[in-house]
Design an enzyme around this catalytic site. Structure first.
Site, short mmCIF file in Angstrom:
data_model
loop_
_atom_site.label_atom_id
_atom_site.label_comp_id
_atom_site.label_asym_id
_atom_site.label_seq_id
_atom_site.Cartn_x
_atom_site.Cartn_y
_atom_site.Cartn_z
N VAL A 157 1.05 -1.24 0.00
CA VAL A 157 -0.05 0.09 0.11
C VAL A 157 1.15 1.20 -0.03
O VAL A 157 1.80 1.34 0.78
CB VAL A 157 -1.01 0.13 1.24
N ASP A 315 -11.55 -10.73 8.31
CA ASP A 315 -10.08 -10.29 8.65
C ASP A 315 -10.11 -8.81 9.50
O ASP A 315 -9.53 -8.19 9.23
CB ASP A 315 -9.23 -10.05 7.56
#
Length: 502
Positions: A157, A315
Site C-alpha cells: 500500500v 479479517d
C-alpha cells in the site's frame, strides 16, 4: 367477502306448533332469508344477527378509512380484489399468506431480493456511469506514487495523488529510495494498493477485493473508503511492473487503529479526532472509556451494515480499521471477505485468517458445508444457510478481541495478544474463567466501569459457538447491549459537568 343482510321489513306468522319464522327481506342481489326461532327467543337471535352484520360493516368502513391514508396500498388492494374476484375467499387468503411469506423470505438477511436488484440493475448502471466518468479507464500515468504505508501477503500500500489534466509528469526518482516526488501541484490524494506479481493467490485476492469494494460502494458506502477503481500497469518503471494490477481509493487517512494503539497515550491520542474537541470534566479512565466506546460503536455499526448485505469480512483487526480525519472508522482490506449470498470467494475448507483475531471455529461456515451452487440458486437458498449457521458471528469474535486490546494496555503488544490467545484457548474460550486464572494481571478498570457493562459485552463476543451455532452476539444484538447506553454517571457528566474546549 362477507355478505351483509340489511332487513327492510320483518313479518311474523304464528303456526300451530308455536314456532315462529322470521322473514328478512334483503336487497335484490340477495335471496329472501328465513331464520327459524321460537316465539320467546326470536327477537334476541334476530337482533344479535343484525348487530353482528352492523359490526362487520363498521369494520369494513374502518378498513376503507385506513386504506384511504395509503393510496398506493389501496390501489394495489383494489387490483388484487379485481384479479381474484372469481376465487373463493379461502383461496384469496392463501394467496395473501403465500405472498407475505415469500416477501419475508426474499427480504430476510442476506437479502435475496435486494441482492438481485443490485446485481441486475444497480451494478450495470454503475458500470455505465463509471465508463462515462472515466473511472473504469484509469491508467498508470494518471497517478504519482508517494510513500509506502504498509505491506501484506498479497499487496503493498502506498500514498499517492491524482495527476491533474493540465500537468505532464515525468518519472523522477528521489535520492532516497525509489519513490516519486509529490509536490504542491497534486491536490487530490489517493491510496494505492499494488497487487503483488508472481505470488500465488495474490491476483485472485486482488480481483475479489475489487469486486467487494464495488459491491459495498453501492450497498454500504459509509462503511469503507471510497473506491475509485483499478488499472493495470502498461510498462515496468519505478514501482510499476508491467501487467501488475493496482487498486485506488480516495485518501481518507493513512493511519489505522493499530497505529494509534501502538502509541503510549492511546486512546487519548484519538480524543480530539473522535469528538472534535478535548473532553474535560471527567476522570482519565472515564475519558478513555468514552473514546473506546465511540470507536467500538462505529466498528459494530459498520459490521452490521456489511453483514446485512451477506458479506463477512473474515479479517477484522486494528490494522484493517482506518481512522479518517473526520473521526470515522472505515473497514479496509476485503481480500479475504466472502459474499455468502452467492458464494463469492467461499471455499468450505479454506480461509485466509489472522490467528491472533480468528475465532475458535476457524471457518466462516462448517467445513462440511458444500461448495456453493450457481449464483442464482445460491442466492435463493442463502436465507436458510444464514439462519442455520449465522456466519456473521465470525467477525464478531474479532471485534471482541479488538475491544479487549483497546481496553487492556497489556494486550496491545504482540506478545501480550499471543499470551491472551494461549490462555483463552486453555479455558475453552470462557472469558470469565480466563479472568480467574490468568497470570498477566490485566488492567480491567475500563471494562468494569458502569457496573461492568463493557466486560459483559466482551464475554458475549469472545466465546465459542453454542447450540445451533449461536452463543455469540450478532452486530445488531451488540448495538442493543447496555454497554452502548449512557450510564447514570456518564449521563450526569455529559449533561452537567462535561465542558468542551478546543
Amino acid at each position: 367477502m362477507v355478505s351483509l343482510f340489511l332487513p327492510t321489513s320483518t313479518h311474523l306468522q304464528q303456526n300451530p306448533t308455536n314456532s315462529t319464522w322470521l322473514s328478512v327481506s334483503s336487497s335484490k342481489q340477495n335471496p329472501l332469508t328465513l331464520l327459524p326461532c321460537t316465539r320467546k327467543t326470536w327477537s334476541c337471535n334476530a337482533f344479535q344477527d343484525i348487530s353482528t352484520q352492523v359490526e362487520l360493516l363498521n369494520n369494513t368502513l374502518h378498513i376503507d378509512e385506513t386504506l384511504a391514508l395509503f393510496p398506493s396500498i389501496k390501489s394495489g388492494y383494489s387490483q388484487f380484489l379485481n384479479i381474484t374476484d372469481d376465487l373463493p375467499e379461502v383461496e384469496r387468503w392463501w394467496i395473501v399468506a403465500f405472498g407475505g411469506l415469500s416477501w419475508a423470505y426474499l427480504t430476510a438477511r442476506p437479502g435475496v431480493l435486494i441482492g438481485a436488484i443490485d446485481a441486475y440493475i444497480l451494478a450495470p448502471l454503475q458500470v455505465g456511469l463509471d465508463n462515462v466518468l472515466g473511472r473504469r479507464n484509469l491508467k498508470r500515468r494518471d497517478f504519482v506514487i508517494g510513500n509506502k504505508i504498509g505491506e501484506g501477503s498479497f499487496g503493498v500500500v502506498y500514498s499517492g495523488a491524482i495527476v491533474p489534466k493540465n500537468v505532464s509528469v515525468e518519472d523522477r526518482v528521489q535520492k532516497r529510495g525509489r519513490q516519486l516526488e509529490i509536490d504542491g501541484r497534486f491536490k487530490e490524494k489517493v491510496i494505492l494498493k499494488k497487487v503483488k506479481v508472481g505470488v500465488q493467490g495474490a491476483e485472485e485476492c486482488g480481483n475479489y477485493e475489487e469486486w467487494f469494494n464495488y459491491r459495498l460502494s453501492r450497498a454500504a458506502p459509509e462503511t469503507c473508503a471510497e473506491f475509485l477503481g483499478s488499472f493495470v500497469a502498461d510498462k515496468t518503471s519505478s514501482q510499476f511492473t508491467k501487467g501488475g494490477k493496482w487498486l485506488v481509493w480516495k485518501f481518507e487517512g493513512d493511519r489505522d487503529l493499530g497505529n494509534y494503539m501502538s502509541e503510549r497515550n492511546f486512546p487519548l491520542n484519538l480524543e480530539s479526532i473522535m469528538f472534535g474537541r478535548v473532553l474535560q470534566g471527567l476522570e482519565s479512565v472515564e475519558r478513555d472509556a468514552l473514546i473506546i466506546k465511540q470507536i467500538m460503536r462505529q466498528i459494530i455499526t459498520s459490521l452490521k451494515k456489511i453483514h446485512d448485505t451477506g458479506i463477512v469480512h473474515r479479517d477484522i483487526k486494528p490494522a484493517n480499521l482506518v481512522v479518517t480525519r473526520k473521526g470515522e472508522i472505515k473497514i479496509i482490506d476485503f481480500g479475504a471477505a466472502a459474499d455468502l449470498r452467492i458464494g463469492k470467494n467461499y471455499t468450505p475448507n479454506r480461509t485466509l485468517l489472522d490467528p491472533d483475531y480468528c475465532p475458535p471455529e476457524l471457518y466462516v461456515l462448517p467445513e462440511e458445508t458444500p461448495t456453493p451452487p450457481p449464483e442464482p440458486i445460491a442466492a435463493l437458498l442463502s436465507p436458510i444457510l444464514w439462519l442455520l449457521n449465522s456466519p456473521d458471528l465470525f467477525d464478531m469474535y474479532s471485534a471482541g478481541i479488538t475491544l479487549m486490546q483497546m481496553a487492556i494496555p497489556s494486550m496491545r503488544s504482540t506478545a501480550g495478544l499471543k499470551n491472551f490467545n494461549s490462555e483463552i484457548k486453555n479455558v475453552g474460550y470462557d472469558l470469565k474463567k480466563w479472568r480467574e486464572v490468568t497470570r498477566s494481571r490485566p488492567d480491567l478498570q475500563i471494562l468494569d466501569l458502569d457496573s461492568g457493562r463493557g466486560w459483559d459485552l466482551a464475554t458475549k463476543l469472545i466465546s465459542e459457538r453454542g447450540f445451533l451455532r449461536r452463543g455469540r452476539l450478532s452486530a445488531a444484538a451488540a448495538l442493543r447491549h447496555p454497554y452502548f447506553f449512557l450510564g447514570s454517571d456518564q449521563a450526569a457528566a455529559v449533561l452537567s459537568k462535561l465542558k468542551l474546549s478546543k
